[in-house]
Design a protein around this motif. Structure first.
Motif, PDB file in Angstrom:
ATOM      1  N   LEU A 182      31.561  -0.024  20.157  1.00 40.61           N
ATOM      2  CA  LEU A 182      30.103   0.071  20.027  1.00 40.61           C
ATOM      3  C   LEU A 182      29.688  -0.080  18.564  1.00 40.61           C
ATOM      4  N   ALA A 183      30.453   0.529  17.666  1.00 45.22           N
ATOM      5  CA  ALA A 183      30.113   0.437  16.239  1.00 45.22           C
ATOM      6  C   ALA A 183      30.185  -1.019  15.765  1.00 45.22           C
ATOM      7  N   ILE A 184      31.201  -1.742  16.272  1.00 47.25           N
ATOM      8  CA  ILE A 184      31.325  -3.156  15.893  1.00 47.25           C
ATOM      9  C   ILE A 184      30.178  -3.964  16.502  1.00 47.25           C
ATOM     10  N   ALA A 185      29.915  -3.719  17.796  1.00 43.14           N
ATOM     11  CA  ALA A 185      28.838  -4.447  18.469  1.00 43.14           C
ATOM     12  C   ALA A 185      27.497  -4.165  17.799  1.00 43.14           C
ATOM     13  N   ARG A 186      27.291  -2.886  17.420  1.00 39.35           N
ATOM     14  CA  ARG A 186      26.043  -2.508  16.766  1.00 39.35           C
ATOM     15  C   ARG A 186      25.853  -3.283  15.468  1.00 39.35           C
ATOM     16  N   ALA A 187      26.950  -3.405  14.684  1.00 38.56           N
ATOM     17  CA  ALA A 187      26.843  -4.156  13.426  1.00 38.56           C
ATOM     18  C   ALA A 187      26.588  -5.639  13.698  1.00 38.56           C
ATOM     19  N   LEU A 188      27.197  -6.162  14.794  1.00 43.54           N
ATOM     20  CA  LEU A 188      27.013  -7.585  15.090  1.00 43.54           C
ATOM     21  C   LEU A 188      25.589  -7.893  15.564  1.00 43.54           C
ATOM     22  N   MET A 189      24.895  -6.872  16.074  1.00 38.46           N
ATOM     23  CA  MET A 189      23.514  -7.063  16.527  1.00 38.46           C
ATOM     24  C   MET A 189      22.614  -7.560  15.401  1.00 38.46           C
ATOM     25  N   GLY A 190      22.995  -7.272  14.151  1.00 40.68           N
ATOM     26  CA  GLY A 190      22.200  -7.743  13.018  1.00 40.68           C
ATOM     27  C   GLY A 190      22.556  -9.165  12.615  1.00 40.68           C
ATOM     28  N   ARG A 191      23.413  -9.829  13.403  1.00 38.50           N
ATOM     29  CA  ARG A 191      23.900 -11.181  13.118  1.00 38.50           C
ATOM     30  C   ARG A 191      24.360 -11.339  11.674  1.00 38.50           C
ATOM     31  N   PRO A 192      25.319 -10.507  11.265  1.00 41.06           N
ATOM     32  CA  PRO A 192      25.776 -10.571   9.874  1.00 41.06           C
ATOM     33  C   PRO A 192      26.624 -11.821   9.632  1.00 41.06           C
ATOM     34  N   ARG A 193      26.608 -12.309   8.398  1.00 44.56           N
ATOM     35  CA  ARG A 193      27.525 -13.381   8.018  1.00 44.56           C
ATOM     36  C   ARG A 193      28.781 -12.780   7.406  1.00 44.56           C
ATOM     37  N   LEU A 194      28.638 -11.540   6.891  1.00 43.23           N
ATOM     38  CA  LEU A 194      29.800 -10.805   6.386  1.00 43.23           C
ATOM     39  C   LEU A 194      29.843  -9.450   7.093  1.00 43.23           C
ATOM     40  N   LEU A 195      30.997  -9.151   7.689  1.00 52.57           N
ATOM     41  CA  LEU A 195      31.142  -7.877   8.395  1.00 52.57           C
ATOM     42  C   LEU A 195      32.107  -6.989   7.616  1.00 52.57           C
ATOM     43  N   LEU A 196      31.665  -5.777   7.283  1.00 54.74           N
ATOM     44  CA  LEU A 196      32.519  -4.820   6.586  1.00 54.74           C
ATOM     45  C   LEU A 196      33.023  -3.804   7.599  1.00 54.74           C
ATOM     46  N   LEU A 197      34.337  -3.593   7.626  1.00 55.87           N
ATOM     47  CA  LEU A 197      34.897  -2.623   8.567  1.00 55.87           C
ATOM     48  C   LEU A 197      35.671  -1.563   7.801  1.00 55.87           C
ATOM     49  N   ASP A 198      35.340  -0.304   8.045  1.00 57.25           N
ATOM     50  CA  ASP A 198      36.000   0.791   7.337  1.00 57.25           C
ATOM     51  C   ASP A 198      36.939   1.517   8.298  1.00 57.25           C
ATOM     52  N   GLU A 199      38.236   1.334   8.109  1.00 59.30           N
ATOM     53  CA  GLU A 199      39.264   2.003   8.911  1.00 59.30           C
ATOM     54  C   GLU A 199      39.018   1.875  10.419  1.00 59.30           C
ATOM     55  N   PRO A 200      38.956   0.642  10.925  1.00 60.74           N
ATOM     56  CA  PRO A 200      38.647   0.492  12.352  1.00 60.74           C
ATOM     57  C   PRO A 200      39.724   1.073  13.274  1.00 60.74           C
ATOM     58  N   SER A 201      40.943   1.284  12.784  1.00 63.00           N
ATOM     59  CA  SER A 201      42.007   1.769  13.674  1.00 63.00           C
ATOM     60  C   SER A 201      42.118   3.288  13.662  1.00 63.00           C
ATOM     61  N   MET A 202      41.327   3.945  12.820  1.00 65.41           N
ATOM     62  CA  MET A 202      41.506   5.382  12.617  1.00 65.41           C
ATOM     63  C   MET A 202      41.375   6.174  13.924  1.00 65.41           C
ATOM     64  N   GLY A 203      42.394   6.975  14.205  1.00 64.32           N
ATOM     65  CA  GLY A 203      42.336   7.885  15.348  1.00 64.32           C
ATOM     66  C   GLY A 203      42.437   7.220  16.700  1.00 64.32           C
ATOM     67  N   LEU A 204      42.834   5.946  16.746  1.00 62.92           N
ATOM     68  CA  LEU A 204      42.884   5.267  18.035  1.00 62.92           C
ATOM     69  C   LEU A 204      44.329   5.078  18.494  1.00 62.92           C
ATOM     70  N   ALA A 205      44.518   5.034  19.828  1.00 64.32           N
ATOM     71  CA  ALA A 205      45.839   4.809  20.396  1.00 64.32           C
ATOM     72  C   ALA A 205      46.294   3.387  20.064  1.00 64.32           C
ATOM     73  N   PRO A 206      47.612   3.168  19.927  1.00 65.79           N
ATOM     74  CA  PRO A 206      48.124   1.852  19.512  1.00 65.79           C
ATOM     75  C   PRO A 206      47.584   0.692  20.357  1.00 65.79           C
ATOM     76  N   MET A 207      47.470   0.901  21.658  1.00 63.07           N
ATOM     77  CA  MET A 207      46.969  -0.187  22.499  1.00 63.07           C
ATOM     78  C   MET A 207      45.514  -0.539  22.179  1.00 63.07           C
ATOM     79  N   VAL A 208      44.757   0.500  21.904  1.00 64.52           N
ATOM     80  CA  VAL A 208      43.351   0.281  21.569  1.00 64.52           C
ATOM     81  C   VAL A 208      43.245  -0.414  20.210  1.00 64.52           C
ATOM     82  N   VAL A 209      44.136  -0.016  19.290  1.00 64.09           N
ATOM     83  CA  VAL A 209      44.138  -0.647  17.970  1.00 64.09           C
ATOM     84  C   VAL A 209      44.399  -2.145  18.118  1.00 64.09           C
ATOM     85  N   GLU A 210      45.402  -2.491  18.946  1.00 63.27           N
ATOM     86  CA  GLU A 210      45.693  -3.902  19.219  1.00 63.27           C
ATOM     87  C   GLU A 210      44.423  -4.639  19.634  1.00 63.27           C
TER      88      GLU A 210
END
Lengths: 237, 320
Positions: free
Chosen positions: A141-169
């Motif tokens: 949702l956080a990624i989708a929310r940022a994409l709603m602004g149609r960014p040309r540059l997307l900044l991601l801060d620790e997207p894998s934090m606290g997630l299970a390995p499969m979800v990280v994949e």
């Protein structure tokens, strides 16, 4: 596309960034690696106007954005997926997506449908409160929310934090897909191996400085990176 | 024996009439408390602090409408449609003055502190300072005596409930309160600006990343609360007159109502206002009129002891 020159950020008496320079070119995925407290998140916060640098310059698409305020970045074309996801807990999934389009004028219902196509689970959960989603769903949702602004540059801060390995994949597959659709990506990660397999280039930070940078392929086999960030014992040469 | 039963029945009738009269008055008071409570709750929602100068926004609404109505009406006593015209003017002037005063207050007493990352205590002192400055200024400029608001013809009963007369004045308060609250509720729940207010209430920093201008959103929030508070000042003044200290007790009760309903919760503010208005009014019948104000603040202490989050709990985030 993005050029940072000699940026210094201070929190009171503490100098969090001691004059860092780096650049991100259009179409790339660039990653920023470093231990806890090295200044990775501060760098991203600086790029979103949450902490203005006291020295140095930030140029995005030829425009000086060094002193631009946080709420103006989305309209400039920079989307931010903050550390810890920061979903609005008492808004529905759909309202969270609508918040992503806050800086835009006109209709954005097509974009909401596009996000639902990209993340079908969000469509199933559209009426649920953001606070009731699982960690992986919140990250999507956080990624989708940022994409709603149609960014040309997307900044991601620790997207894998606290997630299970499969979800990280899955999250990393999504990031690759986003780049495939033409969005440039700058990602801060603790999970260095995963980030380097995804990225084109990488910068390595220590104590508020960028200590070296290289292509991701080279960094993956660089003994300094392997020792510190990939947790491997390196044989003495 | 027969005579005694007759006496009892007669006594019961008076009591019943008194009950309904007090209920009607209590509901009307409750709507005024609710209008003012909404201002506390909105500001608390976005800033997590109590705007203790809200009482002076209430007073500003009262005085602004007083001066304008005095100029417009002179010594005439309008009736019929002119009554509604006069009331409408009072509401618009009171609301506008309240909104302007609240926005100005935010600029001077709050935003300057926000720029410096001041501790919460500084905001409290700043608000109390602004409050004292404003009501003393009003006392100096407008005199120390209670002035009655120019009166349109509003004190006649329109209908009765179980024999208790319902005056036009009460109907005006209830209608104005209900309409304003419904509009505000929809505004916060369903408009883009309202969504911005809720986003700031839930997570201000992330809201700014989405493009929400926090300073502007806070100013709008103050203006909304100020508008309702200003209208409250006009409607209160219409019945009780205007004086520089008029804000103190009603605003403190409205604050109680906001806490009772759950501070930060818009619906809670209105419900809390109604409950407080009705309970304190009925206390006249069951306790003594002299305990009127005591009852209101006993409720505040009780709520804080038993359920500090109020009836509906804190959640401006959840749309209303």
């Amino acid at each position: 596309m993005l050029e940072v020159t000699n940026a210094v950020v201070r929190y009171g008496a503490i100098t969090a960034l001691q004059g860092i320079s780096f650049d991100v070119r259009e179409g790339e995925i660039v990653t920023l690696l470093g231990a806890n407290g090295a200044g990775k998140s501060t760098t991203l916060r600086m790029l979103s106007g949450l902490h203005a640098p006291v020295e140095g310059r930030i140029v995005f698409e030829g425009r000086d954005v060094t002193m631009t305020k946080a709420h103006q970045f989305m309209a400039l074309g920079i989307g931010h997926v903050p550390e810890g996801r920061r979903i609005f807990p008492q808004m529905s999934v759909e309202e969270n997506l609508e918040m992503g389009a806050f800086a835009r004028r006109g209709s954005y219902s097509d974009d909401i449908e596009r996000m639902y196509a990209m993340f079908p689970i969000l469509k199933d959960r559209r009426k649920q409160m953001g606070g009731n989603l699982s960690g992986g769903e919140q990250q999507m949702l956080a990624i989708a929310r940022a994409l709603m602004g149609r960014p040309r540059l997307l900044l991601l801060d620790e997207p894998s934090m606290g997630l299970a390995p499969m979800v990280v994949e899955m999250i990393f597959r999504i990031i690759a897909e986003i780049r495939g659709q033409g969005t440039t990506v700058f990602v801060v990660e603790q999970n260095a191996a995963q980030a380097l397999r995804l990225a084109d280039r990488g910068y390595v930070m220590e104590n508020g400085r960028i200590v070296f940078d290289d292509t991701a392929a080279n960094l993956l086999v660089d003994p300094r990176v392997r020792a510190v960030y990939l947790g491997e014992e390196v044989e003495e040469v | 024996m027969g005579a005694f039963a007759h006496f009892l029945a007669g006594h019961f009738d008076t009591l019943r009439l008194e009950f309904w009269s007090l209920l009607v008055g209590g509901v009307a008071n409750g709507f005024i408390y609710g209008m003012v409570a909404v201002g506390y709750t909105l500001v608390y929602g976005v800033l997590r602090l109590i705007n203790f100068a809200h009482s002076e926004i209430f007073m500003t609404g009262g005085f602004a409408s007083y001066f304008v109505l005095r100029a417009v009406m002179g010594t005439s006593v309008p009736s019929g449609w002119a009554t509604f015209g006069v009331i409408l003017v009072g509401i618009v002037v009171g609301g506008t003055a309240g909104a302007l005063a609240a926005t100005l207050l935010e600029r001077v007493a709050y935003r300057t502190l926000r720029r410096r990352n001041a501790p919460k205590l500084a905001y409290l002192i700043s608000a109390i300072g602004a409050s004292y400055f404003l009501f003393n200024l009003a006392g100096k400029e407008f005199g120390r005596y209670n002035e009655s608001m120019p009166q349109p013809y509003i004190n006649h009963p329109v209908f009765t409930i179980f024999g208790a007369p319902v005056q036009l004045y009460y109907l005006v308060i209830v209608a104005a309160g209900a309409v304003m609250w419904l509009v505000l509720d929809r505004f916060v729940a369903a408009t883009k600006l309202g969504r911005g207010i809720r986003a700031v209430a839930q997570d201000a920093e992330t809201a700014s990343l989405m493009g929400v201008n926090i300073d502007r959103t806070i100013a709008i929030t103050f203006a909304l609360g100020g508008a309702l508070g200003g209208v409250g000042g006009f409607l209160f003044g219409l019945g009780s007159g205007v004086v520089y200290t008029m804000g103190f007790v009603p605003a403190l009760k409205a604050f109680t109502a906001a806490v009772l309903g759950g501070i930060g919760n818009l619906r809670g503010a209105m419900i809390g206002g109604l409950i407080l208005g009705v309970v304190e009014s009925l206390s006249i019948a069951f306790v003594q009129a002299a305990y009127f104000d005591v009852v209101a603040f006993a409720i505040l202490v009780l709520v804080l002891l038993v359920r500090p989050t109020g009836i509906l709990g804190e959640r401006l985030g959840r749309s209303a």
